[in-house]
Design a protein around this motif. Structure first.
Motif, PDB file in Angstrom:
ATOM      1  N   TYR A   1      26.833  35.064  87.660  1.00 32.63           N
ATOM      2  CA  TYR A   1      26.929  36.491  87.278  1.00 32.63           C
ATOM      3  C   TYR A   1      27.275  37.262  88.519  1.00 32.63           C
ATOM      4  O   TYR A   1      26.428  37.378  89.393  1.00 32.63           O
ATOM      5  N   TYR A   2      28.546  37.737  88.694  1.00 35.64           N
ATOM      6  CA  TYR A   2      29.652  37.671  87.764  1.00 35.64           C
ATOM      7  C   TYR A   2      30.848  37.123  88.513  1.00 35.64           C
ATOM      8  O   TYR A   2      31.077  37.553  89.640  1.00 35.64           O
ATOM      9  N   PRO A   3      31.621  36.247  87.943  1.00 34.27           N
ATOM     10  CA  PRO A   3      32.702  35.593  88.701  1.00 34.27           C
ATOM     11  C   PRO A   3      33.937  36.470  88.912  1.00 34.27           C
ATOM     12  O   PRO A   3      34.707  36.226  89.833  1.00 34.27           O
TER      13      PRO A   3
ATOM     14  N   GLY B   1      20.544  50.538  82.044  1.00 34.50           N
ATOM     15  CA  GLY B   1      19.334  49.734  82.240  1.00 34.50           C
ATOM     16  C   GLY B   1      19.290  48.509  81.345  1.00 34.50           C
ATOM     17  O   GLY B   1      18.206  48.016  81.025  1.00 34.50           O
ATOM     18  N   ALA B   2      20.478  47.992  80.998  1.00 36.11           N
ATOM     19  CA  ALA B   2      20.536  46.815  80.112  1.00 36.11           C
ATOM     20  C   ALA B   2      19.721  45.655  80.682  1.00 36.11           C
ATOM     21  O   ALA B   2      19.101  44.893  79.952  1.00 36.11           O
ATOM     22  N   GLN B   3      19.732  45.549  82.022  1.00 28.28           N
ATOM     23  CA  GLN B   3      18.974  44.470  82.665  1.00 28.28           C
ATOM     24  C   GLN B   3      17.728  45.023  83.359  1.00 28.28           C
ATOM     25  O   GLN B   3      16.977  44.282  83.982  1.00 28.28           O
TER      26      GLN B   3
ATOM     27  N   PHE C   1      30.820  45.403  90.393  1.00 26.59           N
ATOM     28  CA  PHE C   1      30.079  44.157  90.212  1.00 26.59           C
ATOM     29  C   PHE C   1      29.016  44.398  89.134  1.00 26.59           C
ATOM     30  O   PHE C   1      27.898  44.820  89.411  1.00 26.59           O
ATOM     31  N   THR C   2      29.412  44.137  87.882  1.00 25.29           N
ATOM     32  CA  THR C   2      28.518  44.350  86.744  1.00 25.29           C
ATOM     33  C   THR C   2      29.065  43.581  85.555  1.00 25.29           C
ATOM     34  O   THR C   2      30.099  42.912  85.657  1.00 25.29           O
ATOM     35  N   PHE C   3      28.376  43.677  84.417  1.00 21.57           N
ATOM     36  CA  PHE C   3      28.881  43.116  83.178  1.00 21.57           C
ATOM     37  C   PHE C   3      29.952  44.050  82.612  1.00 21.57           C
ATOM     38  O   PHE C   3      29.852  45.274  82.738  1.00 21.57           O
TER      39      PHE C   3
ATOM     40  N   ALA D   1      24.961  51.732  72.996  1.00 24.02           N
ATOM     41  CA  ALA D   1      24.088  52.729  73.624  1.00 24.02           C
ATOM     42  C   ALA D   1      24.865  53.485  74.709  1.00 24.02           C
ATOM     43  O   ALA D   1      24.817  54.721  74.778  1.00 24.02           O
ATOM     44  N   LEU D   2      25.602  52.744  75.547  1.00 20.67           N
ATOM     45  CA  LEU D   2      26.414  53.376  76.597  1.00 20.67           C
ATOM     46  C   LEU D   2      27.481  54.278  75.984  1.00 20.67           C
ATOM     47  O   LEU D   2      27.719  55.405  76.429  1.00 20.67           O
ATOM     48  N   LEU D   3      28.122  53.759  74.952  1.00 22.64           N
ATOM     49  CA  LEU D   3      29.191  54.505  74.282  1.00 22.64           C
ATOM     50  C   LEU D   3      28.643  55.802  73.689  1.00 22.64           C
ATOM     51  O   LEU D   3      29.245  56.876  73.830  1.00 22.64           O
TER      52      LEU D   3
ATOM     53  N   THR E   1      19.526  50.787  77.342  1.00 25.06           N
ATOM     54  CA  THR E   1      19.124  49.413  77.594  1.00 25.06           C
ATOM     55  C   THR E   1      19.678  48.503  76.498  1.00 25.06           C
ATOM     56  O   THR E   1      20.245  48.990  75.512  1.00 25.06           O
ATOM     57  N   SER E   2      19.547  47.207  76.705  1.00 22.49           N
ATOM     58  CA  SER E   2      20.032  46.214  75.750  1.00 22.49           C
ATOM     59  C   SER E   2      18.892  45.290  75.366  1.00 22.49           C
ATOM     60  O   SER E   2      18.057  44.956  76.204  1.00 22.49           O
ATOM     61  N   PHE E   3      18.885  44.896  74.112  1.00 23.42           N
ATOM     62  CA  PHE E   3      17.904  43.902  73.657  1.00 23.42           C
ATOM     63  C   PHE E   3      18.572  42.573  73.307  1.00 23.42           C
ATOM     64  O   PHE E   3      18.043  41.798  72.520  1.00 23.42           O
TER      65      PHE E   3
HETATM   66  C1  LIG Z   1      24.103  43.087  78.584  1.00 24.82           C
HETATM   67  C2  LIG Z   1      24.664  44.259  79.295  1.00 24.82           C
HETATM   68  C3  LIG Z   1      25.293  45.321  78.620  1.00 24.82           C
HETATM   69  C4  LIG Z   1      25.630  45.270  77.171  1.00 24.82           C
HETATM   70  O1  LIG Z   1      24.562  45.045  76.308  1.00 24.82           O
HETATM   71  P1  LIG Z   1      24.834  44.368  74.868  1.00 24.82           P
HETATM   72  O2  LIG Z   1      23.546  44.578  74.161  1.00 24.82           O
HETATM   73  O3  LIG Z   1      25.171  42.944  75.092  1.00 24.82           O
HETATM   74  O4  LIG Z   1      25.948  45.138  74.230  1.00 24.82           O
HETATM   75  C5  LIG Z   1      25.694  46.413  79.355  1.00 24.82           C
HETATM   76  N1  LIG Z   1      25.510  46.484  80.679  1.00 24.82           N
HETATM   77  C6  LIG Z   1      24.926  45.491  81.372  1.00 24.82           C
HETATM   78  C7  LIG Z   1      24.720  45.629  82.836  1.00 24.82           C
HETATM   79  C8  LIG Z   1      24.491  44.331  80.704  1.00 24.82           C
HETATM   80  O5  LIG Z   1      23.922  43.341  81.405  1.00 24.82           O
END
Ligand SMILES: *Cc1c(COP(=O)(O)O)cnc(C)c1O
Length: 375
Positions: A318-320, A163-165, A82-84, A61-63, A185-187
């Motif tokens: 989250y996150y080391p 908005g993944a989280q 500080f993120t995933f 989605a981000l891509l 967002t992410s599911f």
């Molecule tokens: C989980 C997450 C993603 C990626 O989502 P996926 O569905 O696992 O690819 C991106 N950004 C953040 C902040 C996330 O927590």
């Protein structure tokens, strides 16, 4: 005890869920079946956005958003350290340069003062063209979009809300996933609304970008099914996941979001005198993807984590490692001291079990164990 109890959730939804899944199985409409449009409409409605495009993951989605904006080599994209990893990974996948921004130690979200600083520095260096700000709704709390929007307008940058989280969060009653020019967002199963595998979605009110992302996510399709008009990817959401998400969204709206907020409030009540509990600014509402506390030092955190483990309580860090210290970004040769808050948080945060099905009894036991470890 589970860190995020998806089994209790399944058991609560089992009747409806099994039926929804079996309907798709029996229909054989596995790819782009009618449930996809239904799910996209339901999620667009929740976020009050014109377009929702379901895709294969939050990362895709981000891509896809960056593809729609033609983000390319020579472009700078600002992203919190500080993120995933995925928040920053997609920038490099497009050949653009991530510029890491520090975060606010209270909200864990992008620090707007540092954002300004990093944009000015990038402009002064004169090598890259600033294009996009990626703001993450970390742990379920929306970022400070009012201030971010001002910076974006001043420098003519796009705002991409990761908005993944964040799905389910709000600022002054306005839903998360509506704050970016494009929002994703992410599911992933453990997210506030998760499916049973990988999945994601993109939200926008812009017709042109929506049409581009609709095309990119199915091999750059044109109006003729076999005339592909641009190079895209295969990033469809499975129909079965769309059916699952419709059941999950209903429970989320009816009680899960309220219940998880009750759990968070109880934690804060019981723990605020011994650790730094999460801060939800006035007017903000979190969807509690994580309940993350801060302790004084890395040693204390290790002791706390070990004590909880001995009591059978799972925790997570989250996150080391912040983004500016990730091995994959060594090639950027960044100065180590650019994001001191992110560095400190990486050593001192720890996330406790949180989900709508956590019982008061389990929660009391967790709080007792935290107190015991820290006394
Ligand atoms: C989980 C997450 C993603 C990626 O989502 P996926 O569905 O696992 O690819 C991106 N950004 C953040 C902040 C996330 O927590």
């Amino acid at each position: 005890m589970q860190f995020r109890d998806l089994i209790s959730q399944y058991n609560a939804l089992k009747g409806e869920m099994d039926q929804a899944i079996m309907e798709v199985v029996a229909s054989s409409a596995y790819v782009m079946g009618p449930k996809i449009k239904e799910m996209e409409a339901a999620f667009a409605d929740y976020a009050s956005m014109k377009h929702c495009i379901a895709c294969n993951s939050g990362t895709d989605a981000l891509l896809l958003a960056l593809m729609a904006w033609d983000v390319k080599p020579g472009d700078a994209v600002f992203v919190p350290s500080f993120t995933f990893f995925a928040s920053a990974e997609v920038i490099a996948m497009q050949g653009a340069t991530p510029v890491f921004v520090d975060v606010n130690p209270d909200t864990y979200n992008i620090c707007v003062a540092d954002l300004e600083r990093k944009i000015e520095q990038t402009l002064k260096a004169g090598k890259l063209t600033p294009r996009v700000i990626i703001a993450v709704d970390l742990f379920g709390l929306p970022a400070d979009f009012k201030a971010i929007r001002q910076v974006a307008e001043k420098h003519r940058l796009y705002v991409l809300e990761d908005g993944a989280q964040g799905f389910g969060g709000r600022i002054n009653g306005k839903e998360a996933c509506s704050f970016g020019d494009i929002t994703t967002t992410s599911f992933f199963p453990a997210k506030p609304v998760g499916c049973y595998g990988d999945g994601g979605a993109i939200f926008t009110n812009n017709d042109e970008w929506a049409a581009l992302m609709e095309s990119y996510h199915i091999h750059g399709k044109g109006s003729d099914r076999y005339d592909n008009v641009r190079i895209g990817m295969n990033s469809r959401l499975d129909t079965i996941q769309a059916a699952i998400l419709l059941v999950k969204l209903k429970a989320f709206k009816e009680y899960e979001l309220t219940d998880v907020n009750k759990v968070a409030a109880r934690y804060t009540e019981q723990l605020k005198d011994i650790v730094k509990t999460p801060i939800v600014p006035e007017g903000y509402y979190s969807s509690w993807a994580q309940y993350t506390i801060q302790v004084e030092s890395k040693d204390i955190r290790t002791k706390l984590q070990e004590t909880l483990k001995a009591h059978g309580i799972p925790t997570a860090i989250y996150y080391p490692i912040p983004m500016h210290r990730q091995t994959a970004f060594n090639y950027l040769n960044i100065n180590d001291n650019l994001c001191p808050v992110s560095d400190r948080l990486a050593d001192t945060v720890i996330s406790l079990p949180i989900h709508p099905y956590l019982s008061e009894k389990e929660q009391d036991m967790i709080c007792c164990a935290v107190r015991e470890a820290l006394k």
